[in-house]
Design a protein around this motif. Sequence first.
Motif, short mmCIF file in Angstrom:
data_model
loop_
_atom_site.label_atom_id
_atom_site.label_comp_id
_atom_site.label_asym_id
_atom_site.label_seq_id
_atom_site.Cartn_x
_atom_site.Cartn_y
_atom_site.Cartn_z
N TYR A 317 7.74 -1.89 -6.17
CA TYR A 317 8.13 -2.86 -5.14
C TYR A 317 9.55 -3.38 -5.35
O TYR A 317 10.21 -3.79 -4.39
CB TYR A 317 7.14 -4.03 -5.13
CG TYR A 317 5.70 -3.61 -5.17
CD1 TYR A 317 5.20 -2.67 -4.26
CD2 TYR A 317 4.83 -4.12 -6.12
CE1 TYR A 317 3.88 -2.26 -4.30
CE2 TYR A 317 3.49 -3.73 -6.17
CZ TYR A 317 3.02 -2.80 -5.26
OH TYR A 317 1.71 -2.40 -5.31
N GLU A 325 5.83 -2.32 4.28
CA GLU A 325 6.19 -3.47 3.46
C GLU A 325 6.60 -4.63 4.37
O GLU A 325 7.27 -4.43 5.38
CB GLU A 325 7.34 -3.11 2.52
CG GLU A 325 7.75 -4.22 1.57
CD GLU A 325 8.83 -3.79 0.59
OE1 GLU A 325 9.13 -4.58 -0.33
OE2 GLU A 325 9.38 -2.69 0.76
N SER A 356 13.28 -7.97 -0.33
CA SER A 356 12.18 -8.42 0.52
C SER A 356 11.74 -9.84 0.22
O SER A 356 11.13 -10.49 1.05
CB SER A 356 10.98 -7.47 0.35
OG SER A 356 10.59 -7.42 -1.00
#
Length: 503
Positions: A317, A325, A356
């Motif tokens: 990730y 995602e 993110s």
Amino acid sequence: MDPHDRYTQNNFWQSSQAANAALTGCYAVLRYSGVYGGAATPLWEETASPNAYNYSNSDGWNSIAEGLQSSTTGGIISSRWANCYEGIGRCNYFLANVDRVISIDEATRTRMKGEAYFLRALFYFLLENYWGDVPLILDPPDPSTQSNLPRTSRQQIIEQILKDLDSATLVLPLKYGSSDLGRATKGAAMALKARVLLFEASPLFNTNNDKNKWKLAADAAKAVIDISSSAGYGLYPDYRSLFLPENENNKEVIFDVQFIYPQEGNSFDLICGQYNSNAPLLDLVLSYEMKNGLPITDPSSGYRPDSPYLNRDPRLYATIVYPGEVWVSGSNKVTVTSSWFPITGYAMQKLSVYNSATKPPVKASDIKDGQSYINYIVIRYADVLLMYAEAQNEFIGPDPSVYDAVNQIRARVGMPNVAPGLTQDSMRQVIRHERRIEFAGEGLYYNDIRRWKIAELVMNSPIYTWKHTLIETRRFNPNRDYWWPIPQTQLDLNHNLVQNPGY
């Protein structure tokens, strides 16, 4: 009489500022148009490995991945040779002239020489690693004596590299103040020595399987570990944040290349996002373990093909942007689709501002070429730990110190410890897996598969998108492709150079 409107050999070396400018020029070869920036970005080096794909053949990297490189390929093959010799020439020029500056105190002069020795060693390490035998030049640039030099044996180059690094280690400080960040330190010289010796011990270079070479590499890496407390080295607690601009020069960084916009930027964000020219491959994504430490191929791992990114190693990730995602910025949420990154369906998040956890994807119009500024880390402490683990395991087997080094890396991201009782070969596979995952996207895996001499096993294969759609089938000729061709431009200039076999 010397002119007053420009510098010459006679009037340049008259001040400490001039000496510092000359040394800065040695470092500058590492940056935008040099070894670790611009077209020579290490992010593209990842695409010559099973980790990523360069759809546009930027800088000739996909030619290398397909086994199509030649002496006329150009791109990285010609620029790296030229850049390294440019850096060597600048270092030689500095070392030959810095004693002429009488206004520098001896301690500073000695330290600056140490920096130049370190940089010259780094440039020569890159040269011998890709080409093998290369001309050894230790004097300032002089076309009349250097333009027709033959190739020097790689072993002599290695001896000079180690000599330079030992000289640097003796005189460089453990730390600098905030105004001198980015300069080579004692730890940087020691860590580069460990990397050089690790390569020398590896199968590609250690053709006689000399076990003592592994001991030398292990001892060199252990020496860096032993000074880590006094030098301030350690693993940065958050793996993703390690690669963000706000955390540059943290305790994990042993040596990096300093970028700053607008004076000297890079294009990492474009490469990772908008261009997507270092697009991660399905093979890399599948290689990440589950959070419980089991490979996805293990029936008891909990892997679900319908939710392939669920409960995986957290480094997945932190490194890769994948379809589905969710990106968050305040109250805004956006879901990544494969159409964002149509090359393979994935994008590289590491070494970019794509994050993110804190912001949505950067719009294509927001960042231009050369406007990124995240530093590129040449050597970090995690690498030292895994270099030690690899060398010690090869020399003596998986003793407790090997487990400890590997488990430190895994513990940082919450992965379980390596299972006890492994054989030497089983631990070898664990360490090689850890290197691939820990340094994914950083441009190290290509040289790892070369020095382990497994490139023909992992590169002679098809590559796929996230939907298992075939992109191309790669080729690697073990009788030729472990070494790069000498650029034709250099052969034309120097008729005493002999081309590598097969080109």
